[in-house]
Design a protein around this motif. Structure first.
Motif, PDB file in Angstrom:
ATOM      1  N   ARG A 171       0.808  -1.227   0.000  1.00 53.65           N
ATOM      2  CA  ARG A 171       0.000   0.000   0.000  1.00 53.65           C
ATOM      3  C   ARG A 171       0.836   1.269   0.000  1.00 53.65           C
ATOM      4  O   ARG A 171       0.292   2.368   0.046  1.00 53.65           O
ATOM      5  N   GLY A 172       2.173   1.106   0.036  1.00 52.17           N
ATOM      6  CA  GLY A 172       3.052   2.258  -0.111  1.00 52.17           C
ATOM      7  C   GLY A 172       3.114   3.189   1.086  1.00 52.17           C
ATOM      8  O   GLY A 172       3.058   4.422   0.934  1.00 52.17           O
ATOM      9  N   LEU A 173       3.260   2.598   2.279  1.00 52.76           N
ATOM     10  CA  LEU A 173       3.437   3.455   3.463  1.00 52.76           C
ATOM     11  C   LEU A 173       4.706   4.285   3.311  1.00 52.76           C
ATOM     12  O   LEU A 173       5.735   3.777   2.856  1.00 52.76           O
ATOM     13  N   VAL A 174       4.620   5.555   3.682  1.00 54.46           N
ATOM     14  CA  VAL A 174       5.783   6.456   3.611  1.00 54.46           C
ATOM     15  C   VAL A 174       6.143   6.934   5.021  1.00 54.46           C
ATOM     16  O   VAL A 174       5.269   7.429   5.721  1.00 54.46           O
ATOM     17  N   PRO A 175       7.434   6.766   5.424  1.00 52.52           N
ATOM     18  CA  PRO A 175       8.482   6.015   4.745  1.00 52.52           C
ATOM     19  C   PRO A 175       8.220   4.515   4.870  1.00 52.52           C
ATOM     20  O   PRO A 175       7.540   4.081   5.809  1.00 52.52           O
ATOM     21  N   PRO A 176       8.759   3.701   3.946  1.00 49.19           N
ATOM     22  CA  PRO A 176       8.531   2.255   4.043  1.00 49.19           C
ATOM     23  C   PRO A 176       9.218   1.669   5.279  1.00 49.19           C
ATOM     24  O   PRO A 176      10.269   2.181   5.694  1.00 49.19           O
ATOM     25  N   PRO A 177       8.650   0.612   5.863  1.00 50.95           N
ATOM     26  CA  PRO A 177       9.315  -0.026   7.008  1.00 50.95           C
ATOM     27  C   PRO A 177      10.768  -0.377   6.706  1.00 50.95           C
ATOM     28  O   PRO A 177      11.629  -0.323   7.590  1.00 50.95           O
ATOM     29  N   ARG A 178      11.058  -0.672   5.445  1.00 47.43           N
ATOM     30  CA  ARG A 178      12.436  -1.034   5.089  1.00 47.43           C
ATOM     31  C   ARG A 178      13.404   0.145   5.168  1.00 47.43           C
ATOM     32  O   ARG A 178      14.610  -0.037   5.014  1.00 47.43           O
ATOM     33  N   SER A 179      12.896   1.344   5.405  1.00 45.88           N
ATOM     34  CA  SER A 179      13.828   2.457   5.635  1.00 45.88           C
ATOM     35  C   SER A 179      14.527   2.276   6.983  1.00 45.88           C
ATOM     36  O   SER A 179      15.508   2.939   7.273  1.00 45.88           O
ATOM     37  N   HIS A 180      14.011   1.364   7.800  1.00 49.38           N
ATOM     38  CA  HIS A 180      14.669   1.013   9.078  1.00 49.38           C
ATOM     39  C   HIS A 180      15.565  -0.204   8.838  1.00 49.38           C
ATOM     40  O   HIS A 180      15.071  -1.259   8.409  1.00 49.38           O
ATOM     41  N   GLN A 181      16.847  -0.055   9.162  1.00 50.76           N
ATOM     42  CA  GLN A 181      17.799  -1.117   8.786  1.00 50.76           C
ATOM     43  C   GLN A 181      17.581  -2.438   9.509  1.00 50.76           C
ATOM     44  O   GLN A 181      17.688  -3.506   8.909  1.00 50.76           O
ATOM     45  N   ALA A 182      17.269  -2.372  10.800  1.00 48.50           N
ATOM     46  CA  ALA A 182      17.122  -3.637  11.550  1.00 48.50           C
ATOM     47  C   ALA A 182      15.840  -4.348  11.128  1.00 48.50           C
ATOM     48  O   ALA A 182      15.803  -5.583  11.039  1.00 48.50           O
TER      49      ALA A 182
END
Ligand SMILES: N[C@@H](CCC(=O)N[C@@H](CS)C(=O)NCC(=O)O)C(=O)O
Length: 216
Positions: free
Chosen positions: A176-187
């Motif tokens: 659904r394109g959440l901004v920022p994506p959860p993957r912007s968090h490295q862990a």
């Protein structure tokens, strides 16, 4: 044998991943949301909320995805998807699973479906959506902070059902394109990579007709 009433990428996804990881016999029954089958009289007998998923185990009927995970980990303690009852780790397992289902999932639901709370008022919908996104992002930041300090998984070195639940929610955020994506968090991103490369997880997603590339 277990029966999981599911629809691809719905809240059935975490129970589906866990069933595959446990390696126990189960069958999938599609609840076709395209024709609103979750509101059919037959399905409402299983789940009076008319929501997906539901699990049956012979005469036992369980709804709510987190409750299904708890039921399954307890039915198969030897598989190690939750710490032993009565331990500190078990307390933390409950804490994170309830947080994910009660706080993060709810924020995501409000972000997806603001009209449910806004009575179709456009301005109220935009405001609810923006607020829910901020709240979801705040929760993702809390998860990241926890994983950086205590990871790579929620319970440290040991994978548990909670990690599968996070994967499900990150999958929704991704689609659904959440901004920022959860993957912007490295862990969080590292945890997702570990989970989605597991054969059981790939199988669960493939069986729902989804490609395993980039599921979260
Ligand atoms: N908290 C519930 C949420 C279930 C839920 O909202 N499922 C959605 C799909 S992800 C659904 O069935 N929506 C259809 C509807 O509400 O009519 C759970 O985790 O089981």
């Amino acid at each position: 044998m277990y029966t999981l009433y599911y629809y691809p990428s719905n809240a059935s996804s975490a129970p589906h991943m866990l069933l595959e990881e446990l390696g126990v016999p189960y069958q999938l029954v599609l609840v076709d949301r395209k024709v609103n089958a979750q509101k059919s009289p037959e399905y409402l007998k299983l789940n009076p909320n008319g929501r997906i998923p539901t699990l049956t185990d012979g005469p036992v009927v369980i709804f709510e995805s987190a409750a299904i995970l708890l039921y399954l980990v307890d039915k198969h303690p030897e598989k190690g998807f939750a710490p032993a009852v009565g331990t500190a780790e078990r307390g933390h397992f409950y804490q994170w699973l309830v947080f994910l289902t009660n706080s993060l999932q709810e924020a995501m639901m409000n972000w997806f479906y603001p009209e449910r709370l806004a009575n179709n008022n456009e301005a109220a919908m935009a405001s609810i959506k923006a607020g829910a996104q901020t709240r979801a992002n705040m929760f993702f930041a809390v998860i990241e902070q926890h994983l950086v300090a205590n990871g790579p998984f929620f319970l440290g070195k040991k994978l548990s059902a909670v990690d599968l639940y996070l994967t499900m929610i990150c999958h929704w955020a991704h689609r659904r394109g959440l901004v920022p994506p959860p993957r912007s968090h490295q862990a969080i991103s590292r945890l997702l990579d570990t989970i989605i490369n597991r054969p059981a997880i790939k199988k669960a997603f493939t069986d729902e007709g989804l490609t395993t590339d980039n599921i979260a």
